[in-house]
Design an enzyme around this catalytic site. Structure first.
Site, PDB file in Angstrom:
ATOM      1  N   ARG A  55     -17.905 -38.100 -12.104  1.00 42.44           N
ATOM      2  CA  ARG A  55     -17.142 -38.907 -11.138  1.00 42.44           C
ATOM      3  C   ARG A  55     -18.048 -39.518 -10.082  1.00 42.44           C
ATOM      4  NH1 ARG A  55     -13.371 -34.363  -8.885  1.00 42.44           N
ATOM      5  NH2 ARG A  55     -15.502 -33.615  -8.587  1.00 42.44           N
ATOM      6  N   LYS A 162     -19.120 -22.548 -22.730  1.00 45.75           N
ATOM      7  CA  LYS A 162     -18.295 -21.401 -22.360  1.00 45.75           C
ATOM      8  C   LYS A 162     -17.784 -21.604 -20.936  1.00 45.75           C
ATOM      9  CE  LYS A 162     -21.271 -18.412 -19.877  1.00 45.75           C
ATOM     10  NZ  LYS A 162     -21.848 -17.187 -19.531  1.00 45.75           N
ATOM     11  N   ASP A 191     -22.784 -20.814 -27.580  1.00 49.22           N
ATOM     12  CA  ASP A 191     -23.195 -19.571 -26.948  1.00 49.22           C
ATOM     13  C   ASP A 191     -24.720 -19.596 -26.997  1.00 49.22           C
ATOM     14  OD1 ASP A 191     -23.809 -17.019 -26.147  1.00 49.22           O
ATOM     15  OD2 ASP A 191     -22.018 -16.172 -27.055  1.00 49.22           O
ATOM     16  N   HIS A 192     -25.323 -20.036 -25.909  1.00 48.90           N
ATOM     17  CA  HIS A 192     -26.777 -20.278 -25.982  1.00 48.90           C
ATOM     18  C   HIS A 192     -27.562 -18.984 -26.208  1.00 48.90           C
ATOM     19  CE1 HIS A 192     -26.411 -19.210 -21.721  1.00 48.90           C
ATOM     20  NE2 HIS A 192     -27.653 -18.799 -21.832  1.00 48.90           N
ATOM     21  N   LYS A 196     -31.386 -17.811 -28.756  1.00 45.24           N
ATOM     22  CA  LYS A 196     -32.659 -17.201 -28.361  1.00 45.24           C
ATOM     23  C   LYS A 196     -33.338 -16.687 -29.621  1.00 45.24           C
ATOM     24  CE  LYS A 196     -30.843 -15.726 -23.901  1.00 45.24           C
ATOM     25  NZ  LYS A 196     -31.653 -16.246 -22.828  1.00 45.24           N
ATOM     26  N   GLU A 230     -29.150  -8.417 -14.965  1.00 40.98           N
ATOM     27  CA  GLU A 230     -29.691  -9.525 -14.169  1.00 40.98           C
ATOM     28  C   GLU A 230     -30.076  -9.028 -12.790  1.00 40.98           C
ATOM     29  OE1 GLU A 230     -27.787 -13.368 -13.892  1.00 40.98           O
ATOM     30  OE2 GLU A 230     -26.422 -12.726 -15.469  1.00 40.98           O
ATOM     31  N   ASP A 249     -17.488 -13.494 -18.121  1.00 36.62           N
ATOM     32  CA  ASP A 249     -18.746 -14.248 -18.123  1.00 36.62           C
ATOM     33  C   ASP A 249     -19.707 -13.748 -19.201  1.00 36.62           C
ATOM     34  OD1 ASP A 249     -20.389 -16.268 -16.994  1.00 36.62           O
ATOM     35  OD2 ASP A 249     -21.593 -14.738 -16.005  1.00 36.62           O
ATOM     36  N   HIS A 254     -21.403 -13.435 -24.931  1.00 35.26           N
ATOM     37  CA  HIS A 254     -22.747 -12.979 -25.293  1.00 35.26           C
ATOM     38  C   HIS A 254     -22.777 -11.531 -25.799  1.00 35.26           C
ATOM     39  CE1 HIS A 254     -23.579 -16.579 -23.186  1.00 35.26           C
ATOM     40  NE2 HIS A 254     -23.620 -16.068 -21.982  1.00 35.26           N
ATOM     41  N   LYS A 354     -24.889  -7.913 -12.471  1.00 31.27           N
ATOM     42  CA  LYS A 354     -25.716  -8.732 -11.576  1.00 31.27           C
ATOM     43  C   LYS A 354     -26.331  -7.821 -10.521  1.00 31.27           C
ATOM     44  CE  LYS A 354     -23.575 -13.255 -11.990  1.00 31.27           C
ATOM     45  NZ  LYS A 354     -24.764 -13.883 -12.551  1.00 31.27           N
TER      46      LYS A 354
HETATM   47  P1  NDP Z   1     -20.782 -27.620 -11.905  1.00 34.71           P
HETATM   48  O1  NDP Z   1     -19.905 -26.829 -10.993  1.00 34.71           O
HETATM   49  O2  NDP Z   1     -22.147 -27.960 -11.428  1.00 34.71           O
HETATM   50  O3  NDP Z   1     -19.939 -28.917 -12.292  1.00 34.71           O
HETATM   51  C1  NDP Z   1     -20.420 -29.943 -13.130  1.00 34.71           C
HETATM   52  C2  NDP Z   1     -19.878 -31.274 -12.636  1.00 34.71           C
HETATM   53  O4  NDP Z   1     -18.479 -31.307 -12.822  1.00 34.71           O
HETATM   54  C3  NDP Z   1     -20.112 -31.508 -11.182  1.00 34.71           C
HETATM   55  O5  NDP Z   1     -21.367 -32.105 -10.957  1.00 34.71           O
HETATM   56  C4  NDP Z   1     -18.979 -32.435 -10.803  1.00 34.71           C
HETATM   57  O6  NDP Z   1     -19.356 -33.751 -11.101  1.00 34.71           O
HETATM   58  C5  NDP Z   1     -17.887 -32.064 -11.765  1.00 34.71           C
HETATM   59  N1  NDP Z   1     -16.874 -31.259 -11.072  1.00 34.71           N
HETATM   60  C6  NDP Z   1     -17.051 -30.144 -10.360  1.00 34.71           C
HETATM   61  N2  NDP Z   1     -15.891 -29.682  -9.887  1.00 34.71           N
HETATM   62  C7  NDP Z   1     -14.957 -30.539 -10.318  1.00 34.71           C
HETATM   63  C8  NDP Z   1     -13.556 -30.609 -10.177  1.00 34.71           C
HETATM   64  N3  NDP Z   1     -12.876 -29.689  -9.490  1.00 34.71           N
HETATM   65  N4  NDP Z   1     -12.907 -31.620 -10.784  1.00 34.71           N
HETATM   66  C9  NDP Z   1     -13.568 -32.556 -11.488  1.00 34.71           C
HETATM   67  N5  NDP Z   1     -14.903 -32.552 -11.640  1.00 34.71           N
HETATM   68  C10 NDP Z   1     -15.585 -31.552 -11.066  1.00 34.71           C
HETATM   69  O7  NDP Z   1     -20.825 -26.855 -13.292  1.00 34.71           O
HETATM   70  P2  NDP Z   1     -22.075 -26.391 -14.144  1.00 34.71           P
HETATM   71  O8  NDP Z   1     -22.929 -27.566 -14.392  1.00 34.71           O
HETATM   72  O9  NDP Z   1     -22.662 -25.199 -13.533  1.00 34.71           O
HETATM   73  O10 NDP Z   1     -21.369 -25.904 -15.487  1.00 34.71           O
HETATM   74  C11 NDP Z   1     -20.700 -26.780 -16.353  1.00 34.71           C
HETATM   75  C12 NDP Z   1     -20.008 -25.978 -17.435  1.00 34.71           C
HETATM   76  O11 NDP Z   1     -20.987 -25.271 -18.163  1.00 34.71           O
HETATM   77  C13 NDP Z   1     -19.041 -24.943 -16.874  1.00 34.71           C
HETATM   78  O12 NDP Z   1     -17.930 -24.845 -17.691  1.00 34.71           O
HETATM   79  C14 NDP Z   1     -19.829 -23.651 -16.937  1.00 34.71           C
HETATM   80  O13 NDP Z   1     -18.988 -22.559 -17.158  1.00 34.71           O
HETATM   81  C15 NDP Z   1     -20.728 -23.887 -18.155  1.00 34.71           C
HETATM   82  N6  NDP Z   1     -21.972 -23.157 -18.087  1.00 34.71           N
HETATM   83  C16 NDP Z   1     -22.829 -23.342 -17.030  1.00 34.71           C
HETATM   84  C17 NDP Z   1     -24.037 -22.674 -16.985  1.00 34.71           C
HETATM   85  C18 NDP Z   1     -25.010 -22.896 -15.874  1.00 34.71           C
HETATM   86  O14 NDP Z   1     -26.090 -22.274 -15.913  1.00 34.71           O
HETATM   87  N7  NDP Z   1     -24.719 -23.723 -14.896  1.00 34.71           N
HETATM   88  C19 NDP Z   1     -24.413 -21.727 -18.071  1.00 34.71           C
HETATM   89  C20 NDP Z   1     -23.458 -21.634 -19.142  1.00 34.71           C
HETATM   90  C21 NDP Z   1     -22.294 -22.333 -19.123  1.00 34.71           C
HETATM   91  P3  NDP Z   1     -18.664 -35.012 -10.401  1.00 34.71           P
HETATM   92  O15 NDP Z   1     -18.097 -34.570  -9.092  1.00 34.71           O
HETATM   93  O16 NDP Z   1     -19.800 -35.975 -10.266  1.00 34.71           O
HETATM   94  O17 NDP Z   1     -17.653 -35.460 -11.373  1.00 34.71           O
END
Ligand code: NDP
Length: 502
Positions: A55, A162, A191-192, A196, A230, A249, A254, A354
């Site tokens: 967005r 996930k 499932d990353h 590994k 962790e 989580d 995993h 954690k």
């Molecule tokens: P983020 O919280 O960083 O969100 C990703 C993007 O989604 C944001 O940059 C934002 O982009 C958009 N966003 C956030 N909140 C909302 C909202 N309420 N409504 C609409 N858009 C929103 O997530 P992650 O990048 O950490 O994770 C993404 C997915 O991957 C999740 O489902 C998470 O469970 C999964 N995941 C994450 C890991 C990690 O290490 N981060 C590891 C494994 C899985 P914008 O506002 O620009 O639209």
């Protein structure tokens, strides 16, 4: 002599990867570094375009700058080959509730196919908060972006991060929405952990050797421990973690995957469906835990303040974004049984938390003691049993302990270790887990991805446990506090010693 599958570099079709949630943490910390790594080793498809969607109103230049900053933060050196890599990155802002935005996205992707010869092959990667997965899948379907052309190019795949739902009902609901637009063969549930190298190695160790498998059963194994510890706390992800907790989580995905790889029967062929069939059979054999006696099988905990590497750290409830009276577990230890011929009565201890003493992931296979000691008149102590440890982090290794005679005139035994470091005698760098899963999606290989029946089985097992843990009042499962930097709550120490001690 090495036995390898053929190099699959030539099998990578040209394609466009569209990442939804491209302004987020996962994209910056995992996906882009993995893609950049593939680019630097010339392992990416050709042609290959990466389109970030979110967005946030950014243009392509600003998106590239954002990612460059994230990559630069990872090390002192500017990332190699960035300028060339960045040419493959574009950004298109979308509002997820705006159907017109997806129609325009479809037009832009068609134009890119013409400009870059990506031949209509597309991967849509859902890296947004999970509540948006069904919304985006439906919009893709509506805009005609889920439909595949028949034969050869024009394939479409969707990658789902996930968590796949937050319980059985929501997992079924998500699946139903995905299937309204996509066929099962198009869906890749990531499932990353499975990507590994050392996790994949579990199957090689078990089924490419004859010496382990005959002992891999209740006749010889006393118990199995699977630990993913962790040191980090919740960091900046409290919003996500408060809704999730350690069981969702780590255990739904995993930990159950590591369990399945350790306990499953040998598939007849190393092929996605057969491997996933055996994993599903293993999950189906999990003995359901009796709610009345759950406390005998489960310890949940939450970290308080403490010290990590000599540095004071806050308790979970003092982390930004966490409720003052939060009951979210950050630690769990679950003892479960695989109720089949091979494993009957062998406990599997699954542990994850954690803010534990150190970051460590391993599988411990504890063998039984010798049935009869002919040395009993000479040795005061009982002979320690053999142990096989599959180290996943930080040491990617396999080690086995056994008894030998101490040199000298007296009869004394000493435990010794025989170990193998995973990268020993091999100069090839291990492939990053996200790079591996991305390559597999590009190749359409489902081996390392969850199949829907596996997801449902995992939730079926876990949902009643979650319900008990989240029950209120008298029925509430006790949440044990533990200091950050320790090995978890006091109540878990007896089992913890089984896994940590050797
Ligand atoms: P983020 O919280 O960083 O969100 C990703 C993007 O989604 C944001 O940059 C934002 O982009 C958009 N966003 C956030 N909140 C909302 C909202 N309420 N409504 C609409 N858009 C929103 O997530 P992650 O990048 O950490 O994770 C993404 C997915 O991957 C999740 O489902 C998470 O469970 C999964 N995941 C994450 C890991 C990690 O290490 N981060 C590891 C494994 C899985 P914008 O506002 O620009 O639209």
């Amino acid at each position: 002599m090495q036995s390898c599958t053929a190099n699959t570099r030539e099998a990578l079709s040209p394609c466009t990867l569209v990442i939804f949630g491209a302004s987020g943490d996962l994209t910056a910390r995992k996906l882009i570094p993995a893609l950049h790594g593939l680019f630097c080793t010339d392992s990416q498809p050709r042609p290959f375009q990466i389109v970030g969607c979110a967005r946030t109103p950014l243009n392509t230049e600003a998106f590239r700058d954002l990612l460059l900053e994230a990559l630069t933060n990872r090390g002192p050196e500017p990332p190699a080959g960035w300028q060339k890599f960045a040419q493959h990155l574009a950004y298109i802002p979308v509002q997820y509730d705006d159907a017109q935005a997806f129609t325009e996205l479809a037009a832009s992707l068609r134009q890119m196919d013409r400009d870059h010869q990506t031949q209509g092959n597309r991967i849509f990667y859902l890296a947004t908060p999970p509540s948006l997965y069904p919304v985006i899948a439906a919009q893709l379907g509506r805009a005609g972006l889920a439909a595949e052309k028949t034969g050869g190019n024009g394939w479409v795949r969707i990658v789902v991060e996930k968590p796949f739902g937050r319980d059985l009902a929501s997992a079924l609901e998500l699946d139903q929405v995905l299937h309204q637009s996509f066929h099962e063969h198009q869906i890749f549930r990531i499932d990353h952990y499975l990507a590994k190298e050392t996790v994949q190695n579990i199957l090689m160790l078990r089924f490419a050797n004859t010496i382990f498998e005959p002992l891999w059963n209740r006749g010889y194994i006393d118990y199995i421990g699977i630990m993913a510890a962790e040191q980090l706390g919740v960091e900046h992800r409290a919003g996500y973690y408060e809704q999730t907790g350690i069981l969702r989580d780590m255990f739904q995905n995993h930990m159950q995957q590591l369990l399945a790889l350790t306990a499953m029967e040998p598939p007849s062929l190393f092929e996605a469906e057969r491997v996933r069939d055996e994993k599903a059979k293993c999950s189906r054999s999990l003995k359901p835990l009796d709610r009345a006696t759950l406390a005998e099988h489960l310890v949940i905990g939450q970290y308080g303040s403490g010290a990590i590497d000599g540095r004071r750290v806050a308790g979970y409830r003092d982390e930004p974004g966490v409720a003052l009276a939060s009951r979210t577990p950050t630690f769990a230890m679950l003892r479960l049984f695989v109720d089949n011929w091979r494993w009957r009565d062998v406990p599997f201890y699954l542990i994850s938390g954690k803010r534990l003493a150190r970051k460590e992931t391993k599988i411990v296979v504890q063998f039984k003691r010798v049935p009869h000691s002919m040395f009993r008149d000479m040795l005061a102590e009982r002979i320690p049993a053999n142990r096989l440890t599959l180290g996943i982090y930080p040491d990617e290794e396999i080690d086995i302990t056994f008894q030998t005679k101490t040199p000298g005139p007296r009869v004394c035994l000493r435990p010794v270790r025989m170990d193998f470091k995973y990268n020993q005698n091999d100069k090839a760098p291990a492939l990053d887990a996200y790079a591996k899963v991305l390559l597999d999606v590009i190749q359409g290989d489902h081996m390392l991805f969850w199949r829907q029946d596996g997801v449902e089985l995992a939730w079926s097992f876990l949902t009643p446990i979650l319900e008990e843990c989240e029950a209120c009042g008298d029925r509430a499962q006790q949440l044990h506090p533990y200091p950050a930097g320790s090995w978890g709550p006091e109540a878990a120490q007896e089992w913890m010693r089984l896994i940590l001690n050797n």
